[in-house]
Design a protein around this motif. Sequence first.
Motif, PDB file in Angstrom:
ATOM      1  N   TYR A 160      61.828  39.211 144.472  1.00 40.35           N
ATOM      2  CA  TYR A 160      60.845  38.424 145.214  1.00 40.35           C
ATOM      3  C   TYR A 160      59.468  38.448 144.556  1.00 40.35           C
ATOM      4  O   TYR A 160      58.770  37.438 144.525  1.00 40.35           O
ATOM      5  CB  TYR A 160      60.746  38.933 146.648  1.00 40.35           C
ATOM      6  N   GLY A 161      59.053  39.605 144.046  1.00 37.05           N
ATOM      7  CA  GLY A 161      57.730  39.686 143.429  1.00 37.05           C
ATOM      8  C   GLY A 161      57.628  38.851 142.173  1.00 37.05           C
ATOM      9  O   GLY A 161      56.668  38.088 141.987  1.00 37.05           O
ATOM     10  N   SER A 162      58.612  38.967 141.284  1.00 35.00           N
ATOM     11  CA  SER A 162      58.571  38.197 140.042  1.00 35.00           C
ATOM     12  C   SER A 162      58.731  36.705 140.307  1.00 35.00           C
ATOM     13  O   SER A 162      58.113  35.874 139.636  1.00 35.00           O
ATOM     14  CB  SER A 162      59.661  38.687 139.079  1.00 35.00           C
ATOM     15  N   GLN A 163      59.544  36.350 141.311  1.00 34.98           N
ATOM     16  CA  GLN A 163      59.688  34.936 141.641  1.00 34.98           C
ATOM     17  C   GLN A 163      58.382  34.374 142.191  1.00 34.98           C
ATOM     18  O   GLN A 163      57.981  33.249 141.849  1.00 34.98           O
ATOM     19  CB  GLN A 163      60.803  34.745 142.672  1.00 34.98           C
ATOM     20  N   TYR A 164      57.699  35.161 143.018  1.00 29.42           N
ATOM     21  CA  TYR A 164      56.408  34.728 143.545  1.00 29.42           C
ATOM     22  C   TYR A 164      55.406  34.547 142.415  1.00 29.42           C
ATOM     23  O   TYR A 164      54.640  33.565 142.393  1.00 29.42           O
ATOM     24  CB  TYR A 164      55.890  35.754 144.551  1.00 29.42           C
ATOM     25  N   PHE A 165      55.402  35.465 141.461  1.00 36.29           N
ATOM     26  CA  PHE A 165      54.480  35.357 140.336  1.00 36.29           C
ATOM     27  C   PHE A 165      54.753  34.086 139.532  1.00 36.29           C
ATOM     28  O   PHE A 165      53.823  33.328 139.201  1.00 36.29           O
ATOM     29  CB  PHE A 165      54.612  36.588 139.437  1.00 36.29           C
ATOM     30  N   VAL A 166      56.004  33.841 139.229  1.00 43.15           N
ATOM     31  CA  VAL A 166      56.358  32.648 138.439  1.00 43.15           C
ATOM     32  C   VAL A 166      55.993  31.371 139.198  1.00 43.15           C
ATOM     33  O   VAL A 166      55.532  30.388 138.601  1.00 43.15           O
ATOM     34  CB  VAL A 166      57.863  32.668 138.086  1.00 43.15           C
ATOM     35  N   ASP A 167      56.164  31.392 140.505  1.00 45.46           N
ATOM     36  CA  ASP A 167      55.889  30.198 141.307  1.00 45.46           C
ATOM     37  C   ASP A 167      54.398  29.931 141.495  1.00 45.46           C
ATOM     38  O   ASP A 167      53.997  28.774 141.670  1.00 45.46           O
ATOM     39  CB  ASP A 167      56.541  30.328 142.689  1.00 45.46           C
ATOM     40  N   THR A 168      53.555  30.962 141.469  1.00 48.78           N
ATOM     41  CA  THR A 168      52.159  30.786 141.871  1.00 48.78           C
ATOM     42  C   THR A 168      51.130  31.097 140.785  1.00 48.78           C
ATOM     43  O   THR A 168      49.969  30.703 140.925  1.00 48.78           O
ATOM     44  CB  THR A 168      51.844  31.673 143.095  1.00 48.78           C
ATOM     45  N   TYR A 169      51.535  31.788 139.727  1.00 51.79           N
ATOM     46  CA  TYR A 169      50.557  32.114 138.683  1.00 51.79           C
ATOM     47  C   TYR A 169      50.130  30.827 137.975  1.00 51.79           C
ATOM     48  O   TYR A 169      50.967  30.090 137.433  1.00 51.79           O
ATOM     49  CB  TYR A 169      51.156  33.097 137.683  1.00 51.79           C
TER      50      TYR A 169
END
Length: 773
Positions: A160-169
């Motif tokens: 979830y953390g890495s997916q959130y980063f990829v989606d929002t960075y």
Amino acid sequence: MQCKTRAFFSLVIFFLPLSACCQQTFNADSVYQHIRTLSETIGPRPMGSYAERSALDWVVKKFRAYGADSAYVMRFTEVFGKRNHINTNSGVAVGLFRGKSDTCLAVGSHIDSNSPESAGANDNASGTATVIELARLWGARPRHYTLLFLSFGGEEMGFYGSQYFVDTYKKIRDIGLMISADMTGAPGEIITIMENKQGQAPRRLMEDAFRLNRSMGINPLRYPTHFGAINTLLEAAGSDHDPFLKVHIPALVFSTGLNTSPIHSAQDQLRTIDKSQLDQCGRFIDTLLIHYQSGTLPARKLDHYILWELFGRLLFIPPWLGWATILIALAAGLSAFLHNRRQRIRMDPAQRPRFAPLKLALLFSVVLAAAQTGEALIQAVKGLRYPWLVHVTAYLWLMIFWAIGGLWLALRIGRRWRWNPDPSVYAGAALILLALSTAGAAFLSVRLATYPAASLLLFSLAVLCRPAWLKALFGLLTPLPMLRLALAELTEMIARLLTANGSWIDRFFESVLYTLGLSLVALGFLLPFILSFAWVVLKLTSLKKMLQQFRSRTGGVLVALLLLVTTWHTCRLPSHDADWRPSVRLNATNDLRTHKNSVILNGNEYFEDIRIRAGSQTWRFDGRTHKETVTMPFTADWMTITGEQTARSGKMDTVQIDWLLHSAKPWHTVKLLIRPDTLTLEDVESPVKFVHHKNKLTFEWGAQPPESLWVQASWLLHPGARLIRSLTAVYAMPPTALTVTSTVAAVSYRTTLTQTDTLEIKDGRIRTPSHSD
């Protein structure tokens, strides 16, 4: 002189960056201390927990101390599962170290552990500590590319953390490479995974990683080719590199101890960490960063290949070659089938023995039953369900030896049966089954289909070739590709993780069904090879004579001695140690409305000297049971639900709620379920994330949410309908003052509280009737 001076200064300027890099060396002692801080000082770090947030803040402080140009935590408060939508409070620690170029090299790890009981020393305090040490090194080095050091929350729940980063960075397109460090502290080989369903990391990245690993003389880098064939299809195992691959950023993960480290358990502690491995993994990733800082990055794309390491060389097999192998195998299978039909022995149908393949299957059932007998005997002697937990490989060998004993017994039984002497009967059935397996697997995955295709090709060659020795060679090699797939590189890890499911198999009938199901799967898997072996035996007189000698009484005596020695030796091996232990959990439930409660002690292994102490009372459990109900009245009225709810009448009633969920104890997870007793809820709105399925509205919070939760929402409800409200909270603690102790097992607690009531709407008011629905 002037020219020489210029040349001298040119050399100095050229080698200055390299010398600056070499002045800073990777410090495994510092990494070890960072692991101590994460696993012992901070402790278990489930997604969304206070400990995870503290760890993320601590990592950011480290990044700042090492000179990051920017360091912060990207918070996220919701995650999307396949069937749920969880409210949480997790994040991603970011440390940005600017270089001359805006293009970024990202190095990341996940910081969470998988449960409140697991300190997560290797999985993955070790990877996070490695990233922190690399940030220290590169904070003092010149950088051409910008470096981005990352620590992700929520990996264990689903990246979830890495997916959130990829989606929002915002500058995700600036990232040219991502390296994930996921478990760097266990001795042994370094495993890399660099793929998902969409494709593989660029070939050049893999070539560079393997070349640099070999040049350093450290523990070898390995790619689990056969495990990857299954994992790419099922996506059962992965890490934080996966979301980056999905957006075509070259990415890979380095891991250690997949077969040897007690991950996802209470035994994943600091004492399991190997400093030498920390040093090797850290220096390896650092070398890879140095290599790319002084050169060009791999292309920002995914390649498509099957990576195979053969005799020390890397083979990058393109997908078209996989398809070609499948088509060639099917063509060869068809040719072999037609050739086999021409070799049929003409017999009177009335004299031809019937059901030969079925008879073989029945005889092989004897072999399968025998293969499990050795383990069953040790289970009976030791009084254990999983005596192989420490020595998985030794028990696999024991299974093979007992299968040989089963073969002797099957041959003794089968000598009195009438068999079809025509080899073509068995070959034809084997070819058909292998062709069907190949075609069926091709619909799932080309890569997966190459395994039955290779077996089909080998057996087709055995049928088509003339020399007897080639027939024997190809025929006996036929099962090898599929057996290699079944016994993939990470078999030990998978077997140990599956023992966790043993706590839910608590009845004899369930155990029988489970064993029978596994046996049927094995029989279906191996049936083509049983038939191919029968064909080889009938074709080769010498092999048939060898089997006849083997099934003799003398052969039986030798087999019995072999089984006696191997079973005795295996039985003497320890079943548990400090790393590999069974687990036992005390599960308590309490219905706050009815005041009904229960206490169940449940384990994945038979109980051995387990004691429950509550006040002056003591319960002791020992023997062939792994589930016991304990009569222990208790009250755990820790949670309340208060607030207001209103309704505005109309064609459909408009319901508004403003509730406070409060707990006197730290809860682990919380779920609020609202449903009408008839028809559906419509037009749901809420600032809190929820899941709405027609007649069911669910609010869910992950690990250790705040002890007070506000729930505000509104929806439309059909007139006359009543609302059924159910609050369920899980606590990672016992329900009352008690302790569970065990000399062998790791102990954990779960207490589940439920409160259900019915809300009735009348005259624009919502009230709770005197009784619950």
